[in-house]
Enzyme design. Sequence first.
Site, short mmCIF file in Angstrom:
data_model
loop_
_atom_site.label_atom_id
_atom_site.label_comp_id
_atom_site.label_asym_id
_atom_site.label_seq_id
_atom_site.Cartn_x
_atom_site.Cartn_y
_atom_site.Cartn_z
CB CYS A 87 -4.65 1.86 -4.58
SG CYS A 87 -4.89 0.93 -3.08
CB SER A 99 -10.45 1.75 9.84
OG SER A 99 -10.13 0.48 9.31
CG HIS A 117 -1.95 5.01 2.61
ND1 HIS A 117 -0.80 4.83 3.32
CD2 HIS A 117 -2.09 3.92 1.83
CE1 HIS A 117 -0.26 3.67 2.96
NE2 HIS A 117 -1.01 3.11 2.06
CG HIS A 124 -5.11 5.41 -0.14
ND1 HIS A 124 -5.45 4.23 0.48
CD2 HIS A 124 -5.68 6.38 0.59
CE1 HIS A 124 -6.18 4.49 1.55
NE2 HIS A 124 -6.35 5.79 1.63
CG ASN A 133 -3.26 -3.46 0.49
OD1 ASN A 133 -3.67 -3.60 -0.65
ND2 ASN A 133 -2.62 -2.39 0.89
#
Length: 486
Positions: free
Chosen positions: A103, A389, A408, A333, A207
């Site tokens: 991911c 972000s 992360h 991640h 997510n």
Amino acid sequence: MTTYDADGITLHKVRDYVWEIPQEGDMRTPARVLASEQLLDEISEDKTLQQLKNATHLPGMTKHAICMPDGHQGYGFPVGGVGALDAESGCISPGAVGYDVNCGVRMMTTNLTYEDVKGHEEELVDSLFANVPSGLGGGGIVESDIDTVEAILENGVEWAVEEGYGVEADLLACEDEGRRPDADPSAISQKAKDRGKNQIGSLGSGNHFLEVQRVTDVFREDVADEFDLREDQIVVLIHCGSRGLGHQTCNDYLRKIEKTHSGLLQQLPDKELAAAPAGSKLAEEYYGAMCAAINFAWVNRQLIMHRTRRVFERVFDRTWEQMEMELLYDVAHNIAKKETHTVDGEDRELYVHRKGATRAFPAGHPEVPAAYRDVGQPVIIPGSMGAGSYVLRGGDRSMEETFGSTAHGAGRLMSRTQAKNEFWGGDVQDDLRESQQVYVKAQSGATVAEEAPGVYKDVDEVVRVSDALGIGDKVARTFPVCNIKG
DNA sequence: ATGTAC
């Protein structure tokens, strides 16, 4: 000495933002939490600290098990956890990698500004939603057969570029140039390959998302220049993983390892930490399978990025080359990787498990791509739909403090179930649209509720801690323009 | 995260 008491677990403050759980009983090392007191209050709400303590029982744990500022409870091992386990005398643990192998996120830059996109948000979000597959279940950009899946597992992004889903330059902006050489497609089960074959180029659910963003702040001008980032610029963030293929692979190996290495399992405080001893047949097989799943996830993000270029071409009536839609970087991640680290003056081969943690190698590290070697590797930290972000760069202290890692994301504050009780997807969407001009389109309202900005920790605080510790330094901040999800 | 359930 300052201490912090969290329901039976006492942490000692080592210095600002560094807390230690001392070694006791069968712990092989101490454990460390990197957090402000505010974040520590949130981290101690669930089982994170107990899971971190449990992780120190894994054979070969080196220096300490680490929890990042965005840490929360996961399967056996915290999300936001780093564990470096000796690759000769230690072990490898699928639960410390995570179900969604690789991911991760990638960011693509453009030469468009927010002004160029304003007024086109609706068209853009609709076109992205129509062209990028999302949601649970099957349906990807490429419908393929088992042979194609095997080529992807073996060759990673090289396969995508050969097939026309990208260009050579994309490879250079990917860790390992988009191909993990240790991948062993034969270690991936038929069932996992079957699940993967119609999900190549799909976001999935939870997510995972694709977001068009604008750069709102630049903190380190010199580094931002190297990353080709500037204020008001439009960028695209893609967050997804290895879908059913990675999930099935994690599950397959957990069951095999529990059965074959039950002796080791009995020494561990939690069955979910099941691990294969370094050098065992299963450790090798799992490593080969995980690396193949890493390649699959990279191809997944590559195909979605390429499709996004096509969507922008239609919406803005220019070629993607004219819009300079280039990959800044792709970060994983959820992986374990054999890396050499200096520990007490000695070079050691370690399986560095990063679960909900990002590699953050500093300037000068030979594994940072040449284009970024002078400033450090780009680190991409997705926040929430309402908070934005960050882009960081690997900090000078990361090798010493965290085996070259940082956080992360924002990290969850509450479970998905709890989120659905607190929020209604449609209301969240209306709020974002009306008060923040963020356009969200999702397959399911429940997913929007699960991902409401309020379910996340404060990403500013997470990044502040990373920056203050010198493990990942702030470069730029972004804010969403439009977002599609599962 | 996930054919949202072993």
